[in-house]
Design an enzyme around this catalytic site. Structure first.
Site, PDB file in Angstrom:
ATOM      1  CD  GLU A  71      -2.649   1.409   2.520  1.00  0.00           C
ATOM      2  OE1 GLU A  71      -2.259   0.863   3.563  1.00  0.00           O
ATOM      3  OE2 GLU A  71      -3.671   2.117   2.463  1.00  0.00           O
ATOM      4  NE  ARG A  87       4.972  -8.380   9.796  1.00  0.00           N
ATOM      5  CZ  ARG A  87       3.847  -7.740   9.453  1.00  0.00           C
ATOM      6  NH1 ARG A  87       2.705  -8.063  10.037  1.00  0.00           N
ATOM      7  NH2 ARG A  87       3.848  -6.793   8.566  1.00  0.00           N
ATOM      8  CE  LYS A  98       4.275   0.630   5.308  1.00  0.00           C
ATOM      9  NZ  LYS A  98       3.342   0.488   4.177  1.00  0.00           N
TER      10      LYS A  98
END
Length: 553
Positions: free
Chosen positions: A36, A261, A271
RNA sequence: UGGGGCGUCGCCAAGCGGUAAGGCACUGGAUUUUGAUUCCAGCAUUCGCAGGUUCGAUCCCUGCCGCCCCAGCCA
């Protein structure tokens, strides 16, 4: 696919693909990296797109770059460009396959209408709070919305009005009609479209309704013919929904595969937290050399090859794993050792006077750019009677294993002569300020007969050395897992950056921004691409050299 | 506690019924004008635990135990 000598260890995803190809379940490999555009990429993303691109490469397929831009309030073109640059920097190429979820908004709308007509979707007019209450809990079934049984005609009309901008944000929402009592929360009539009167970075104000991730991602994969939609573990629970939409729409079915991850010790990867570090000025920006972002690592001097090696080396699995920072650092050293030119630099100077060397003489010694690669040539190294060495290389009362300089001791000056410490000069406070040494002028390029000198230290000639700014970086956090602290900010390492000046070989003054040099016996340093000025380079410490002596101490 | 996952050396990770790859870390030793690099050697009789199936199980079955994820109109 038969690999005679596998460079990378096998993993469960390769196994799945190989089996599918062998059985004929699939006839090609198409993967995709779907960020994104709402922030900068970090090393965790590199693991993901490295996996996707190399899988495509190894199986002769292709990998798409698709921006998952379904939430306009968080996204921006600035990030699109930054992400493209980062992926390219690592050496990957998406070819013609640059896509955006927003390219599919028209098709997605049509599909939503199709599901409404099939009685598989409805417009809910509850508030967000009501919806949350009616969703139930992990152990308690949800209850149906009072709007769940609206007629197809009414849903069609409402949805059309939503699209036309007749309603304010939050007043209605399109939901899939699945099962409010499903043990999987994602199947309790998930949201498909929400109203957002927001300008989109690509579609402008064409739309005021935007699809949710779950109603866009799988369809985007399907449209592009993606065969393997590889994502992280937290989407495992979404797979039944992913498959549900594909099945109800009766479109090409990609397969979602989930992997763990990346977690790297002594850093954070979320983030939200990285953003806070930037916003609250704990770092200088997204590209601060201490950040785990790709722009940060690039500025720090980590070569892209090292990051690719790292991604291959850590493997791919399904268990939540923590990778030790040393794995990354070793990849960086491995790459830099092969390519970086060697130079001498003194970070913490101590004056040395060579008593038997003419005070007005400056000798230009030849020194190799790389000891293991003579083809990389040599450079001139000025030598004179006044030098600087590092304070760490002298001890007045050295311990047994210390084989550097001490009173009466001999040491090799790297690329130059063997010297002997004859006198230690101190100031009024008893601090050592200068060493008077004699040089054995017959030891240039050869060893003395009859005695062995084990210690070798680096130095610079006082008259010719240049002062440069040096930034010594260390891990950003003190704790392996900063999230274990009450507040991860409490785990910040107050010494993650140390500014100092160094005395370097004269020609280092002109080193181009971005180039990495090994300061012999110290570490790898990269000329900062942002703060360096002509004649005023700033050196970032990329990584230290391994230091067996430090361990001995 | 409902659902979905995961547990192989300090950290990663192969292995897929035939008797434990590799990397990082660590420890020795050799070479070395970087205590770097390079090289060589060592480093899990054992695969979360307990049973079962089998000639044989890390791999199959059962039961425990531990850890991760899910209740956004984020992705």
């Amino acid at each position: 696919m038969s690999k005679s000598e596998p460079l990378v260890s096998s993993n469960f995803i390769r196994t799945i693909i190989s089996e599918d190809l062998d059985s004929g379940k699939r006839d090609r490999v198409v993967t995709r990296f779907p960020p994104e555009p709402n922030g900068y990429l970090h090393i965790g993303h590199a693991k993901s797109f490295g996996l996707n691109f190399s899988l495509a490469e190894d199986f002769n397929g292709c990998c798409h770059l698709r921006f998952d831009d379904t939430n306009p309030i968080k996204e921006d073109d600035e990030y699109v460009e930054a992400i493209k640059a980062d992926v390219r920097w690592l050496g990957f190429d998406w070819g013609e396959h640059l896509h955006f979820a927003s390219d599919y908004f028209d098709q997605l709308y049509l599909w939503a209408v199709q599901l409404i007509k099939a009685g598989k979707a409805y417009v809910d007019s509850q508030s967000a709070d009501q919806m949350r209450e009616n969703r139930g809990t992990l152990t308690q079934a949800g209850v149906d919305s009072p709007y769940r049984e609206r007629s197809v005609a009414e849903n069609l009309e409402l949805f059309e009005q939503m699209k036309n901008g007749d309603f304010p944000d939050g007043s209605h929402i399109l939901r899939a009609k699945i099962d409010m009592s499903s043990p999987n929360m994602n199947l309790r009539d998930p949201a498909m479209y929400r109203i957002m009167h927001t300008n989109h970075h690509r579609t402008g104000d064409k739309w005021c309704i935007y699809p949710m991730y779950d109603f866009a991602h799988g369809q985007g994969d399907s449209i592009e013919g993606v065969t393997y939609s590889i994502c992280t573990l937290e989407f495992e629970d979404h797979r039944p929904l992913y498959d549900w939409f594909i099945k109800e729409l009766d479109i090409f079915a990609p397969q979602q595969v989930e992997f763990a991850r990346l977690n790297l010790s002594y850093t954070v990867m979320s983030k939200r937290k990285l953003l806070q570090l930037v916003k609250d000025n704990h770092v200088s920006g997204w590209d601060d050399p201490r950040m785990p972002t790709l722009v940060g690592m690039r500025r720090r001097g980590y070569p892209p090859e090292a990051i690719r090696t790292f991604c291959e080396r850590i493997g791919v699995g399904k268990g939540a794993s923590w990778i030790e920072l040393s794995v990354l650092e070793e990849c960086v050293r491995e790459q830099l050792n092969k390519t970086a030119f060697r130079r001498q630099a003194v970070l913490n100077p101590l004056k040395v006077t060579i008593t038997n060397y003419p005070t007005d003489k400056v000798e230009q010694l030849d020194a190799p750019n790389h000891p293991q690669q003579p083809e990389l040539g040599t450079r001139k190294l000025p030598f004179s009677s006044e030098l600087y060495i590092d304070r760490d290389d002298f001890m007045e009362e050295p311990p047994k294993k210390f084989f550097r300089l001490g009173p009466g001791r001999e040491v090799r000056l790297r690329n130059a002569y063997i010297i002997k410490c004859e006198e230690v000069i101190k100031d009024g406070n008893g601090e050592v300020v200068e060493l008077k040494c004699s040089a054995d002028l017959d030891t240039l390029g050869k060893n003395p007969v009859g005695r062995k000198v084990k210690g070798i230290i680096h130095w610079v000639s006082a008259g010719q050395a240049k002062k440069v700014e040096v930034r010594l970086y260390d891990r950003l956090f003190n704790q392996e897992n900063p999230d274990k602290a009450t507040n991860y900010l409490d785990a910040l390492n107050p010494e993650s950056i140390t500014m100092t000046t160094a005395l370097v070989e004269p020609e280092l003054l002109h080193a181009a921004p971005g180039t990495t040099i090994q300061f012999e016996r110290v570490g790898y340093f990269t000329v900062d691409s942002k703060d360096s000025q002509l004649q005023h380079p700033v050196f970032n410490r990329t990584v230290t050299l391994r230091d067996a002596w430090a361990k001995l101490k």
